[in-house]
Design a protein around this motif. Structure first.
Motif, short mmCIF file in Angstrom:
data_model
loop_
_atom_site.label_atom_id
_atom_site.label_comp_id
_atom_site.label_asym_id
_atom_site.label_seq_id
_atom_site.Cartn_x
_atom_site.Cartn_y
_atom_site.Cartn_z
N HIS A 1 -4.81 4.88 -5.32
CA HIS A 1 -3.55 5.13 -4.63
C HIS A 1 -2.61 6.08 -5.37
O HIS A 1 -1.61 6.52 -4.81
N ILE B 1 -5.43 0.60 -7.34
CA ILE B 1 -4.21 1.25 -7.85
C ILE B 1 -4.54 2.69 -8.25
O ILE B 1 -3.82 3.63 -7.91
N VAL C 1 3.09 0.70 -4.44
CA VAL C 1 2.18 1.10 -5.52
C VAL C 1 2.97 1.28 -6.82
O VAL C 1 2.54 0.82 -7.89
N ARG D 1 0.80 -1.23 0.00
CA ARG D 1 0.00 0.00 0.00
C ARG D 1 0.83 1.29 0.00
O ARG D 1 0.31 2.34 -0.30
#
Length: 198
Positions: free
Chosen positions: A155, A152, A127, A122
């Motif tokens: 993030h 994704i 990422v 995370r």
């Protein structure tokens, strides 16, 4: 051990409390190079040099705890420290090991997660790694619970946190465009870059 065994390289286990001591006062980002050099020096007997794999590419105008300009100063005449791989970006490194099963399955990119032997999946580096793997069509086998494409996208930061992340995101976006990818995460990166460039 699995990575070393698959490459025929002997493993020298080493344990340190450096992060437990220094993380209270400093950011690991800015002292990890000296920590790696110190660890290499501890096990230097019988070896001619130590190698620190690059984080930053040559020419990126920012400083980091390990970088092409300073890592060479962390060794000695008897045991020089070599900074290796700064001429290629993260995507190229990932392509290089894409067919090395043990390398991909045991790849560690994370330094923020509580489990030091796993990728948290995370943080920014996790990422970036998952984005890179999606871009290159590599299965994210080094993550216990890989992010979905939707996660994704969520993030990807609205504003990039630093020069290095901007550089990595740009490389990923350029590669995605070369490959003709039009996934949601590609569009998100294009939006982020549109905001940055204006």
């Amino acid at each position: 051990r699995r990575i070393c065994d698959s490459a025929g390289i002997p493993l020298i286990p080493l344990r340190t409390n450096v992060r437990g001591v220094l993380d209270k006062q400093l950011n690991w980002s800015f002292y990890h190079g000296t920590s790696l050099a110190a660890a290499l020096a501890l096990v230097s007997a019988g070896y001619t040099s130590g190698v620190i794999s690059s984080t930053l590419p040559v020419g990126l105008p920012t400083m980091w705890g390990s970088n092409p300009k300073t890592d060479g100063f962390l060794g000695s005449g008897e045991f020089p420290i070599i900074h290796f791989g700064a001429e290629i970006n993260r995507l190229t490194k990932l392509k290089t090991i894409a067919n090395w099963t043990q390398g991909i399955q045991n790849l560690r990119v994370c330094w923020r997660g509580l489990k030091r032997d796993r990728n948290c999946g995370r943080c920014q580096k996790c990422v970036l790694a998952q984005l890179s793997m999606m871009c290159l069509g590599i299965a994210p086998d080094c993550f216990d619970q890989p992010l979905s494409e939707t996660a994704i996208v969520d993030h990807i930061p609205a504003v990039y946190p630093g020069m290095m992340d901007l550089h990595d995101f740009r490389d990923i976006l350029d590669e995605a465009r070369r490959r003709g990818l039009r996934a949601a995460w590609v569009k998100r990166l294009e939006i982020v870059y549109g905001q940055i460039e204006t």
